[in-house]
Design an enzyme around this catalytic site. Structure first.
Site, PDB file in Angstrom:
ATOM      1  N   SER A  66       0.833  -1.198   0.000  1.00 49.05           N
ATOM      2  CA  SER A  66       0.000   0.000   0.000  1.00 49.05           C
ATOM      3  C   SER A  66       0.868   1.249   0.000  1.00 49.05           C
ATOM      4  O   SER A  66       2.024   1.229   0.452  1.00 49.05           O
ATOM      5  CB  SER A  66      -0.898   0.017   1.240  1.00 49.05           C
ATOM      6  OG  SER A  66      -1.535   1.272   1.417  1.00 49.05           O
ATOM      7  N   TYR A 121      -3.304  -1.337   9.537  1.00 49.00           N
ATOM      8  CA  TYR A 121      -3.188  -1.517   8.088  1.00 49.00           C
ATOM      9  C   TYR A 121      -1.793  -1.137   7.610  1.00 49.00           C
ATOM     10  O   TYR A 121      -1.129  -1.895   6.880  1.00 49.00           O
ATOM     11  CB  TYR A 121      -4.246  -0.667   7.395  1.00 49.00           C
ATOM     12  CG  TYR A 121      -4.323  -0.845   5.898  1.00 49.00           C
ATOM     13  CD1 TYR A 121      -4.944  -1.963   5.359  1.00 49.00           C
ATOM     14  CD2 TYR A 121      -3.803   0.111   5.032  1.00 49.00           C
ATOM     15  CE1 TYR A 121      -5.033  -2.132   3.976  1.00 49.00           C
ATOM     16  CE2 TYR A 121      -3.891  -0.049   3.662  1.00 49.00           C
ATOM     17  CZ  TYR A 121      -4.513  -1.168   3.136  1.00 49.00           C
ATOM     18  OH  TYR A 121      -4.585  -1.329   1.776  1.00 49.00           O
TER      19      TYR A 121
END
Length: 260
Positions: A139, A152
């Protein structure tokens, strides 16, 4: 001639979003694809739509036994495994000081442990096929901070680290390992309205574009097919001399903040 003719690729989280677009594109480029997910109804329907070059297998990426079964099902169906795309993941928003341990551990189990188990299960089969590729989905937040995304961001940063180690260990085995670092992409993860049958997808996407216009230099949210094209590049021979690298696909978001 397709870019993946004759190759067999296992894709996780393939029932919708980025994984769905990866499965469609890879099959269109000549690959046999195994769609793996926990969304059985959607995954089975998609595999049927793609046709004879696709299979669906139930896979909870956090479970070792599911990974063993998925790799076995792949080699049983197509005789080999040439590539893996670790796409499955979950997202939770919470301030660090308010994040329950159970929530943090859940995100770690799916995102980080899932990628680890996937690589560990796939590497022997890919080596047996004479080499191949692994593409891990990290990400934008693996490379920079973002409020409310402790769990995350931690898992995605771990994926980048594991990618580099796996690339070094995989190189002598003919296995290239790279990571994709998407920014905001218009999938159910970042746009939950896609899961609302009463919502207007065009309207919600337009609203997201308006929001990201202020953050992203290219002025819009990304589309899943754009990530799929990057996954195709990293899986095909077009990237034959590339391994161990994180590839940012974020519309320029990581470049900086505009003052205009």
């Amino acid at each position: 001639m397709g870019k993946l003719d004759g190759r067999v690729v296992l894709i996780t989280g393939a029932s919708r979003g980025q994984g769905e677009q990866e499965a469609r594109l890879f099959a269109a480029e000549g690959a046999n694809v195994v769609l793996a997910d926990v969304l059985d109804g959607q995954g089975e329907a998609l595999a049927k739509e793609i046709g004879d070059s696709a299979r669906y297998v139930h896979l909870d990426v956090s479970r070792e036994e599911d990974w063993a079964a998925a790799v076995a099902a792949t080699t049983d169906a197509f005789g080999r495994l040439d590539g893996l795309v670790n796409n499955a993941g979950i997202l939770r928003f919470n301030e660090l000081a308010s994040t329950p341990l159970e929530e943090y551990e859940l995100v770690v189990r799916v995102n980080q442990v899932g990628a680890f188990l996937g690589m560990r299960a796939a590497i022997p089969a890919i080596e047996a096929a004479g080499g191949g590729t692994i593409v891990n989905t990290a990400s934008y937040t693996a490379l920079t901070g973002m409020a409310l995304l402790t769990s995350y961001a931690a898992t995605k940063a771990a994926i980048v680290g594991m990618t580099r180690v796996a690339a070094m260990e995989g190189a002598p085995k003919g296995i290239r390992v790279n990571a994709m670092c998407p920014g905001a992409i218009d999938t159910p993860m970042s746009n939950p309205s896609q899961l609302d049958p009463e919502a207007d997808p065009a309207e919600s996407s337009a609203a997201l574009d308006e929001f990201y216009k202020k953050l992203v230099p290219l002025g819009r949210i990304g589309q899943p097919v754009e990530v799929a094209k990057l996954a195709l590049f990293l899986t095909s021979d077009d990237s034959s001399y590339i391994t161990g690298q994180p590839f940012v696909i974020d519309g320029g978001w990581l470049a900086g903040v505009s003052v205009f």
